[in-house]
Design a protein around this motif. Sequence first.
Motif, PDB file in Angstrom:
ATOM      1  N   GLY A 219      73.095  27.943  30.262  1.00 57.27           N
ATOM      2  CA  GLY A 219      73.930  28.180  29.152  1.00 57.27           C
ATOM      3  C   GLY A 219      74.354  27.168  27.910  1.00 57.27           C
ATOM      4  N   GLY A 220      73.157  26.208  27.992  1.00 57.84           N
ATOM      5  CA  GLY A 220      73.279  25.119  26.995  1.00 57.84           C
ATOM      6  C   GLY A 220      71.928  25.477  26.172  1.00 57.84           C
ATOM      7  N   ALA A 221      71.543  24.640  25.279  1.00 52.30           N
ATOM      8  CA  ALA A 221      70.608  24.831  24.372  1.00 52.30           C
ATOM      9  C   ALA A 221      69.735  23.533  23.867  1.00 52.30           C
ATOM     10  CB  ALA A 221      71.068  25.317  22.887  1.00 52.30           C
ATOM     11  N   VAL A 222      68.418  23.874  23.699  1.00 48.09           N
ATOM     12  CA  VAL A 222      67.550  22.577  23.173  1.00 48.09           C
ATOM     13  C   VAL A 222      67.285  23.214  21.722  1.00 48.09           C
ATOM     14  CG1 VAL A 222      65.266  21.545  23.589  1.00 48.09           C
ATOM     15  CG2 VAL A 222      66.736  22.272  25.585  1.00 48.09           C
ATOM     16  N   VAL A 223      67.584  22.221  20.931  1.00 48.16           N
ATOM     17  CA  VAL A 223      67.490  22.385  19.539  1.00 48.16           C
ATOM     18  C   VAL A 223      66.549  21.650  18.790  1.00 48.16           C
ATOM     19  CG1 VAL A 223      69.032  22.999  17.387  1.00 48.16           C
ATOM     20  CG2 VAL A 223      69.632  23.064  19.684  1.00 48.16           C
ATOM     21  N   GLY A 224      65.790  22.133  17.702  1.00 41.05           N
ATOM     22  CA  GLY A 224      65.046  21.293  16.623  1.00 41.05           C
ATOM     23  C   GLY A 224      64.955  21.851  15.527  1.00 41.05           C
ATOM     24  N   GLU A 225      64.962  21.235  14.405  1.00 35.38           N
ATOM     25  CA  GLU A 225      64.673  21.512  13.136  1.00 35.38           C
ATOM     26  C   GLU A 225      63.046  21.689  12.463  1.00 35.38           C
ATOM     27  OE1 GLU A 225      66.128  19.362   9.592  1.00 35.38           O
ATOM     28  OE2 GLU A 225      66.467  17.835  10.630  1.00 35.38           O
ATOM     29  N   VAL A 226      62.335  21.223  13.358  1.00 33.21           N
ATOM     30  CA  VAL A 226      60.760  21.265  13.153  1.00 33.21           C
ATOM     31  C   VAL A 226      60.236  22.260  13.923  1.00 33.21           C
ATOM     32  CG1 VAL A 226      60.501  19.054  12.069  1.00 33.21           C
ATOM     33  CG2 VAL A 226      60.278  19.446  14.564  1.00 33.21           C
ATOM     34  N   PRO A 227      59.190  23.107  13.428  1.00 33.33           N
ATOM     35  CA  PRO A 227      58.769  24.230  14.229  1.00 33.33           C
ATOM     36  C   PRO A 227      58.026  23.840  15.427  1.00 33.33           C
ATOM     37  CG  PRO A 227      57.803  24.266  11.884  1.00 33.33           C
ATOM     38  CD  PRO A 227      58.515  23.063  12.131  1.00 33.33           C
ATOM     39  N   CYS A 228      57.761  24.866  16.425  1.00 37.72           N
ATOM     40  CA  CYS A 228      57.161  24.817  17.630  1.00 37.72           C
ATOM     41  C   CYS A 228      55.683  24.049  17.202  1.00 37.72           C
ATOM     42  CB  CYS A 228      56.995  25.877  18.290  1.00 37.72           C
ATOM     43  SG  CYS A 228      58.476  26.869  18.680  1.00 37.72           S
ATOM     44  N   GLY A 229      55.554  23.016  18.135  1.00 39.75           N
ATOM     45  CA  GLY A 229      54.319  22.377  18.161  1.00 39.75           C
ATOM     46  C   GLY A 229      54.406  20.951  17.405  1.00 39.75           C
ATOM     47  N   SER A 230      55.108  20.969  16.541  1.00 40.31           N
ATOM     48  CA  SER A 230      55.369  19.500  15.838  1.00 40.31           C
ATOM     49  C   SER A 230      55.752  18.393  16.676  1.00 40.31           C
ATOM     50  CB  SER A 230      56.734  19.634  15.157  1.00 40.31           C
ATOM     51  OG  SER A 230      56.724  20.719  14.134  1.00 40.31           O
ATOM     52  N   ALA A 231      55.152  17.250  16.425  1.00 34.77           N
ATOM     53  CA  ALA A 231      55.224  15.906  17.068  1.00 34.77           C
ATOM     54  C   ALA A 231      56.442  15.378  16.786  1.00 34.77           C
ATOM     55  CB  ALA A 231      54.087  15.259  17.238  1.00 34.77           C
ATOM     56  N   PRO A 232      57.002  14.621  17.866  1.00 36.96           N
ATOM     57  CA  PRO A 232      58.253  13.717  17.349  1.00 36.96           C
ATOM     58  C   PRO A 232      57.569  12.433  16.889  1.00 36.96           C
ATOM     59  CG  PRO A 232      57.812  13.499  19.791  1.00 36.96           C
ATOM     60  CD  PRO A 232      57.157  14.826  19.130  1.00 36.96           C
ATOM     61  N   THR A 233      58.222  11.941  15.587  1.00 38.99           N
ATOM     62  CA  THR A 233      57.726  10.952  15.021  1.00 38.99           C
ATOM     63  C   THR A 233      58.972   9.907  14.687  1.00 38.99           C
ATOM     64  OG1 THR A 233      58.081  11.819  12.766  1.00 38.99           O
ATOM     65  CG2 THR A 233      56.154  12.082  13.753  1.00 38.99           C
ATOM     66  N   LYS A 234      58.636   8.639  14.446  1.00 40.06           N
ATOM     67  CA  LYS A 234      59.837   7.775  14.185  1.00 40.06           C
ATOM     68  C   LYS A 234      60.807   8.142  13.241  1.00 40.06           C
ATOM     69  CE  LYS A 234      60.912   2.855  13.294  1.00 40.06           C
ATOM     70  NZ  LYS A 234      60.292   1.559  13.092  1.00 40.06           N
ATOM     71  N   TRP A 235      60.283   8.814  12.003  1.00 41.90           N
ATOM     72  CA  TRP A 235      61.306   9.237  11.035  1.00 41.90           C
ATOM     73  C   TRP A 235      61.924  10.294  11.424  1.00 41.90           C
ATOM     74  CZ3 TRP A 235      64.035   9.152   6.913  1.00 41.90           C
ATOM     75  CH2 TRP A 235      64.573  10.282   6.430  1.00 41.90           C
ATOM     76  N   ARG A 236      61.188  11.293  12.310  1.00 44.93           N
ATOM     77  CA  ARG A 236      62.072  12.514  12.907  1.00 44.93           C
ATOM     78  C   ARG A 236      63.010  12.260  13.825  1.00 44.93           C
ATOM     79  NH1 ARG A 236      56.456  16.390  13.392  1.00 44.93           N
ATOM     80  NH2 ARG A 236      56.432  16.845  10.931  1.00 44.93           N
ATOM     81  N   PHE A 237      63.012  11.297  14.565  1.00 42.67           N
ATOM     82  CA  PHE A 237      64.129  10.588  15.459  1.00 42.67           C
ATOM     83  C   PHE A 237      65.343  10.351  14.527  1.00 42.67           C
ATOM     84  CE2 PHE A 237      60.982   9.934  18.913  1.00 42.67           C
ATOM     85  CZ  PHE A 237      61.652  10.559  19.728  1.00 42.67           C
ATOM     86  N   LEU A 238      65.029   9.432  13.491  1.00 45.05           N
ATOM     87  CA  LEU A 238      66.180   9.120  12.731  1.00 45.05           C
ATOM     88  C   LEU A 238      66.608  10.459  11.796  1.00 45.05           C
ATOM     89  CD1 LEU A 238      64.629   5.889  11.051  1.00 45.05           C
ATOM     90  CD2 LEU A 238      66.183   5.750  12.726  1.00 45.05           C
ATOM     91  N   ALA A 239      65.763  11.216  11.540  1.00 48.41           N
ATOM     92  CA  ALA A 239      66.395  12.541  11.039  1.00 48.41           C
ATOM     93  C   ALA A 239      67.344  13.161  12.093  1.00 48.41           C
ATOM     94  CB  ALA A 239      65.159  13.313  10.457  1.00 48.41           C
ATOM     95  N   ARG A 240      66.750  13.467  12.988  1.00 50.95           N
ATOM     96  CA  ARG A 240      67.510  14.127  14.138  1.00 50.95           C
ATOM     97  C   ARG A 240      68.849  13.585  14.616  1.00 50.95           C
ATOM     98  NH1 ARG A 240      66.742  12.960  19.718  1.00 50.95           N
ATOM     99  NH2 ARG A 240      66.712  10.939  19.233  1.00 50.95           N
ATOM    100  N   ASN A 241      68.783  12.270  14.265  1.00 50.98           N
ATOM    101  CA  ASN A 241      70.370  11.726  14.612  1.00 50.98           C
ATOM    102  C   ASN A 241      71.214  12.045  13.811  1.00 50.98           C
ATOM    103  OD1 ASN A 241      69.170  10.142  16.411  1.00 50.98           O
ATOM    104  ND2 ASN A 241      68.931   8.286  15.117  1.00 50.98           N
TER     105      ASN A 241
END
Length: 385
Positions: A219-241
């Motif tokens: 019943g929960g969710a795993v969410v991202g704003e970059v498309p499938c296959g995208s790698a996590p990067t340092k900038w994306r961690f900060l943006a994710r916050n």
Amino acid sequence: MSFDPLAGLPDDTARRDALARARLSALSEPGDGVLGALVAALGAEDALEAALSDADDAAAVAGAAADLEATAVVEGRRRWAPRRGETARVLDDAARTGVVLVTPQHPHWPVRIDDLGPHAPLCLWVRGETSAVRADVAVAIVGARAATGYGEHVAGELAASLAPDGVAVVSGAAYGIDGAAHRAALGAGGVTVAFLAGGVDRAYPAGHQDLLRRIVTTGGAVVGEVPCGSAPTKWRFLARNRLIAAASDATVVVEAGWRSGSLNTASHAASIGRPLGAVPGAITSATSAGCHRLLRTHDAVCITGADDVREMLGIGGEPVGVSVAGDGLLVRVLDALSIRSPRGVDDVARRSGLSPQEVQSTLGLLRLEGAVSASDDGWTALPRR
């Protein structure tokens, strides 16, 4: 495609908008303010056309419409150009892994996140239950990856106590505090939402693959704003916050070092007016130095238990001087108000499911009873003394 990532959208217009947003999410990095301004001014389809155009006059026209310098759009196109070839397959990749695309036209779009303005996500890629992303009440519980036993215990206690109340627990699926909060919410039978820095089709960190699977299947969710296959990067961690902070009604930092990334989440929460809490630790503990910093310099609320969080969320009890048992309108409006964060009439109407006119008249009655206060920023519930 046997699975349709756009299935939740209401009509063809919304689907065209969603397709454009999906392609734009592959074109840019999260939080690109130039692209966000173009979408706000032109709409997603025209913004995509402007982003892909090679004509400088088109850039000038688009920039003027979005109140941007033409050079900003030209520079943006230079950033986006290397990824043009990545935009065509985004929906196919999502379909293969059962990922749903949630856009502002989707019924489960988390409207809280719009407070990020031009830096709001263009769309969200979701595995699991999309309605979890738009929970009625949500709290972010974040903290150090290298957490102590004390920190993990407190995070677990908070999540396990709040989740049965219908509070969605939001975090970033990292080791340490994040993982403890997710697991405790699941253990209590509640809803939890994990925001990832990369594509939601890849478990990160890898050691939390089972945890992420449990979130998706319960019943929960795993969410991202970059498309499938995208790698996590340092900038994306900060943006994710910023998404963790904006998708929640309040943020609680349980344990954080002096330079912890959790302080970045706290900063985003403060910048958009979300209540911020911090759990104190031993004054000799380096893993609590960041929390003490928030308490000392950011006016964070000292969190000593779940009741403190409930008070921040405005669900900690009835306001002063009013009997709500006999009037459903009063109950619904009071439930939609916060003790700490002022809310406008339209926001209260959205949260309560009432019309703005009903909310306005009910707020007037509550004000006469001394149950609420009004300011230039909105309406606030008064706690019972």
